[in-house]
Design a protein around this motif. Structure first.
Motif, PDB file in Angstrom:
ATOM      1  N   VAL A 228     -33.159  61.394  11.969  1.00  0.00           N
ATOM      2  CA  VAL A 228     -33.953  60.277  11.463  1.00  0.00           C
ATOM      3  C   VAL A 228     -32.998  59.165  11.047  1.00  0.00           C
ATOM      4  CG1 VAL A 228     -35.691  59.527   9.814  1.00  0.00           C
ATOM      5  CG2 VAL A 228     -35.688  61.897  10.631  1.00  0.00           C
ATOM      6  N   GLY A 229     -33.154  57.995  11.673  1.00  0.00           N
ATOM      7  CA  GLY A 229     -32.261  56.870  11.416  1.00  0.00           C
ATOM      8  C   GLY A 229     -31.737  56.321  12.729  1.00  0.00           C
ATOM      9  N   GLY A 230     -31.393  55.036  12.728  1.00  0.00           N
ATOM     10  CA  GLY A 230     -30.977  54.420  13.985  1.00  0.00           C
ATOM     11  C   GLY A 230     -29.727  53.570  13.871  1.00  0.00           C
ATOM     12  N   GLY A 231     -28.912  53.814  12.826  1.00  0.00           N
ATOM     13  CA  GLY A 231     -27.725  52.995  12.614  1.00  0.00           C
ATOM     14  C   GLY A 231     -26.439  53.664  13.018  1.00  0.00           C
ATOM     15  N   GLU A 232     -25.336  53.198  12.417  1.00  0.00           N
ATOM     16  CA  GLU A 232     -24.016  53.709  12.778  1.00  0.00           C
ATOM     17  C   GLU A 232     -23.837  55.167  12.366  1.00  0.00           C
ATOM     18  OE1 GLU A 232     -21.980  52.185  14.704  1.00  0.00           O
ATOM     19  OE2 GLU A 232     -23.286  50.418  14.781  1.00  0.00           O
ATOM     20  N   VAL A 233     -24.383  55.538  11.220  1.00  0.00           N
ATOM     21  CA  VAL A 233     -24.269  56.930  10.774  1.00  0.00           C
ATOM     22  C   VAL A 233     -24.985  57.848  11.762  1.00  0.00           C
ATOM     23  CG1 VAL A 233     -24.802  58.574   8.945  1.00  0.00           C
ATOM     24  CG2 VAL A 233     -24.076  56.256   8.354  1.00  0.00           C
ATOM     25  N   ALA A 234     -26.186  57.466  12.165  1.00  0.00           N
ATOM     26  CA  ALA A 234     -26.914  58.257  13.161  1.00  0.00           C
ATOM     27  C   ALA A 234     -26.125  58.331  14.469  1.00  0.00           C
ATOM     28  CB  ALA A 234     -28.292  57.651  13.405  1.00  0.00           C
ATOM     29  N   SER A 235     -25.473  57.240  14.829  1.00  0.00           N
ATOM     30  CA  SER A 235     -24.697  57.210  16.074  1.00  0.00           C
ATOM     31  C   SER A 235     -23.609  58.276  16.075  1.00  0.00           C
ATOM     32  CB  SER A 235     -24.064  55.831  16.269  1.00  0.00           C
ATOM     33  OG  SER A 235     -25.058  54.835  16.413  1.00  0.00           O
ATOM     34  N   ARG A 236     -22.889  58.411  14.949  1.00  0.00           N
ATOM     35  CA  ARG A 236     -21.817  59.399  14.871  1.00  0.00           C
ATOM     36  C   ARG A 236     -22.356  60.815  15.005  1.00  0.00           C
ATOM     37  NH1 ARG A 236     -20.193  56.172  10.432  1.00  0.00           N
ATOM     38  NH2 ARG A 236     -20.762  57.841   8.970  1.00  0.00           N
ATOM     39  N   LYS A 237     -23.476  61.076  14.358  1.00  0.00           N
ATOM     40  CA  LYS A 237     -24.043  62.422  14.418  1.00  0.00           C
ATOM     41  C   LYS A 237     -24.608  62.720  15.807  1.00  0.00           C
ATOM     42  CE  LYS A 237     -22.914  62.846  10.199  1.00  0.00           C
ATOM     43  NZ  LYS A 237     -21.641  63.564   9.891  1.00  0.00           N
ATOM     44  N   VAL A 238     -25.306  61.757  16.382  1.00  0.00           N
ATOM     45  CA  VAL A 238     -25.888  61.962  17.710  1.00  0.00           C
ATOM     46  C   VAL A 238     -24.795  62.154  18.753  1.00  0.00           C
ATOM     47  CG1 VAL A 238     -27.189  60.832  19.557  1.00  0.00           C
ATOM     48  CG2 VAL A 238     -28.047  60.761  17.201  1.00  0.00           C
ATOM     49  N   GLU A 239     -23.736  61.386  18.647  1.00  0.00           N
ATOM     50  CA  GLU A 239     -22.630  61.510  19.607  1.00  0.00           C
ATOM     51  C   GLU A 239     -22.061  62.924  19.599  1.00  0.00           C
ATOM     52  OE1 GLU A 239     -18.538  59.134  20.852  1.00  0.00           O
ATOM     53  OE2 GLU A 239     -19.266  59.018  18.785  1.00  0.00           O
ATOM     54  N   ALA A 240     -21.889  63.501  18.409  1.00  0.00           N
ATOM     55  CA  ALA A 240     -21.374  64.869  18.317  1.00  0.00           C
ATOM     56  C   ALA A 240     -22.390  65.882  18.839  1.00  0.00           C
ATOM     57  CB  ALA A 240     -21.013  65.185  16.862  1.00  0.00           C
ATOM     58  N   LEU A 241     -23.665  65.647  18.573  1.00  0.00           N
ATOM     59  CA  LEU A 241     -24.701  66.590  18.989  1.00  0.00           C
ATOM     60  C   LEU A 241     -24.853  66.655  20.508  1.00  0.00           C
ATOM     61  CD1 LEU A 241     -27.344  65.785  16.235  1.00  0.00           C
ATOM     62  CD2 LEU A 241     -26.208  67.996  16.571  1.00  0.00           C
ATOM     63  N   ILE A 242     -24.778  65.501  21.173  1.00  0.00           N
ATOM     64  CA  ILE A 242     -24.953  65.529  22.633  1.00  0.00           C
ATOM     65  C   ILE A 242     -23.723  66.131  23.317  1.00  0.00           C
ATOM     66  CG2 ILE A 242     -26.571  63.607  22.639  1.00  0.00           C
ATOM     67  CD1 ILE A 242     -24.353  61.786  23.596  1.00  0.00           C
ATOM     68  N   LYS A 243     -22.576  66.127  22.648  1.00  0.00           N
ATOM     69  CA  LYS A 243     -21.381  66.758  23.226  1.00  0.00           C
ATOM     70  C   LYS A 243     -21.551  68.270  23.354  1.00  0.00           C
ATOM     71  CE  LYS A 243     -17.819  63.401  21.915  1.00  0.00           C
ATOM     72  NZ  LYS A 243     -16.620  63.146  21.067  1.00  0.00           N
ATOM     73  N   VAL A 244     -22.401  68.841  22.489  1.00  0.00           N
ATOM     74  CA  VAL A 244     -22.666  70.280  22.577  1.00  0.00           C
ATOM     75  C   VAL A 244     -24.011  70.549  23.225  1.00  0.00           C
ATOM     76  CG1 VAL A 244     -21.177  70.844  20.626  1.00  0.00           C
ATOM     77  CG2 VAL A 244     -23.583  70.331  20.203  1.00  0.00           C
ATOM     78  N   ASN A 245     -24.546  69.527  23.913  1.00  0.00           N
ATOM     79  CA  ASN A 245     -25.762  69.666  24.719  1.00  0.00           C
ATOM     80  C   ASN A 245     -27.014  70.006  23.908  1.00  0.00           C
ATOM     81  OD1 ASN A 245     -24.462  69.205  27.320  1.00  0.00           O
ATOM     82  ND2 ASN A 245     -23.498  71.199  26.993  1.00  0.00           N
ATOM     83  N   ALA A 246     -27.070  69.505  22.664  1.00  0.00           N
ATOM     84  CA  ALA A 246     -28.306  69.650  21.892  1.00  0.00           C
ATOM     85  C   ALA A 246     -29.363  68.705  22.444  1.00  0.00           C
ATOM     86  CB  ALA A 246     -28.038  69.344  20.417  1.00  0.00           C
ATOM     87  N   GLN A 247     -30.618  69.076  22.285  1.00  0.00           N
ATOM     88  CA  GLN A 247     -31.736  68.240  22.698  1.00  0.00           C
ATOM     89  C   GLN A 247     -32.148  67.376  21.499  1.00  0.00           C
ATOM     90  OE1 GLN A 247     -32.914  68.163  25.943  1.00  0.00           O
ATOM     91  NE2 GLN A 247     -31.113  69.467  26.248  1.00  0.00           N
ATOM     92  N   VAL A 248     -31.670  66.144  21.472  1.00  0.00           N
ATOM     93  CA  VAL A 248     -31.808  65.288  20.297  1.00  0.00           C
ATOM     94  C   VAL A 248     -33.053  64.405  20.404  1.00  0.00           C
ATOM     95  CG1 VAL A 248     -30.742  63.468  18.910  1.00  0.00           C
ATOM     96  CG2 VAL A 248     -29.319  65.261  19.946  1.00  0.00           C
ATOM     97  N   THR A 249     -33.843  64.443  19.341  1.00  0.00           N
ATOM     98  CA  THR A 249     -34.954  63.502  19.185  1.00  0.00           C
ATOM     99  C   THR A 249     -34.606  62.565  18.039  1.00  0.00           C
ATOM    100  OG1 THR A 249     -36.630  65.055  19.993  1.00  0.00           O
ATOM    101  CG2 THR A 249     -37.394  63.233  18.609  1.00  0.00           C
TER     102      THR A 249
END
Length: 316
Positions: free
Chosen positions: A18-39
């Motif tokens: 939940v969130g769409g800024g720089e903090v979310a960007s860092r977390k999402v970037e790490a999550l997609i590296k491990v192939n999580a299905q991110v919403t």
């Protein structure tokens, strides 16, 4: 220890951010590296996240957060907004649903925290201060990275390839562990730059008989564990057996090999008896002696034993 260290397999697992800024960007970037299905849930998102949406790497719900968005399909929930009350509402909703939640930079509202990571291929090294001092951990990470072998990723790849084959090459867990220790300590292995070089050395070491090991190291310690030299730590990590007094700092024992045997001695006589028996077993033995009790070293060490730690320079 406040947090239990664990590596989660998030491949194809649903994660809500939940969130769409720089903090979310860092977390999402790490999550997609491990192939999580991110919403991702946010009315607006930064260009980096928008690019991931365009590429189909994450799913975007372009709307404000609502409690009904939390469902049991998610294995994790991340609250990354700059609205404290909203983040706490997300935390409450996730807890009610029994889902692990992390409110970024708000430690009391975190079921888990993310450590500082060093990645070399299949090797992942995680360091954490439990959220107490991120800057200290960053400095520590830089120190660790400076001493990591350049071919660490290559060594990990080769070890993975041989995981099954070595079971037929060498019988017994102890024999395989001893071989891998000899292999990774080998200078040609440490200098190898490709898999063919590692394969050649692997076959060579298999054909070379392993010399019996009967080595005792004496670690003279005091209250400051950090005074132990690096070389002592290397031998402590090899120890098959650790002999120590009952009143010893847990930090000393934690620096030894985790699966090493441990035995408490109460006086010089019991230590002498234990050593006499164990010296016949061809093992690496680590004996801890407090600096104040250095008299235990009189008559017990044998030629070839090594000494480390404060006072180790003395002629015992």
């Amino acid at each position: 220890m406040q947090y239990f260290p664990i590596f989660l397999d998030l491949k194809d697992k649903a994660v809500l951010v939940v969130g769409g800024g720089e903090v979310a960007s860092r977390k999402v970037e790490a999550l997609i590296k491990v192939n999580a299905q991110v919403t991702l849930v946010s009315p607006e998102i930064v260009p980096f996240l928008h690019d991931l949406v365009e590429k189909g790497q994450i799913r975007w719900l372009q709307q404000p957060y609502q409690s009904q968005l939390i469902s049991e399909q998610y294995i994790q929930v991340w609250a990354t907004t700059d609205n404290t009350s909203l983040n706490h509402q997300i935390h409450a909703d996730a807890k009610k649903a029994g889902i692990l939640v992390n409110v970024v930079d708000d430690q009391p509202y975190c079921d888990f925290i993310t450590p500082s990571m060093m990645v070399r291929g299949k090797i992942q090294i995680a360091i954490s201060s439990g959220g107490a001092s991120p800057v200290l951990i960053r400095n520590l990470r830089e120190s660790v990275e400076s001493v990591l072998p350049q071919n660490l990723s290559l060594l990990a790849e080769f070890g993975g390839q041989k995981r099954e084959q070595i079971k037929s090459d060498i019988s017994g867990i102890d024999g395989r562990r001893a071989f891998w220790e000899r292999f990774f300590d080998d200078k040609q292995v440490m200098d190898a730059s490709d898999l063919s070089q590692l394969e050649l050395r692997y076959q060579q070491l298999l054909s070379e008989p392993e010399l019996p090991v009967n080595e005792v190291i004496w670690v003279i310690y005091d209250e400051d564990v950090e005074l132990l030299p690096v070389k002592a730590l290397r031998f402590m990590q090899k120890a098959d057996l650790v002999l120590h007094p009952e009143q010893i700092q847990p930090e000393c024992l934690e620096l030894c090999r985790r699966d090493a045997g441990r035995s408490v001695y109460t006086d010089a006589q019991t230590l002498a008896q234990e050593l006499k028996k164990e010296r016949k077993q061809n093992r690496y033995i680590c004996v801890f002696v407090h600096e104040q009790h250095a008299g235990l070293l009189t008559g017990l060490p044998e030629a070839g034993d090594r000494y480390f730690g404060p006072g180790a320079f003395k002629n015992y």
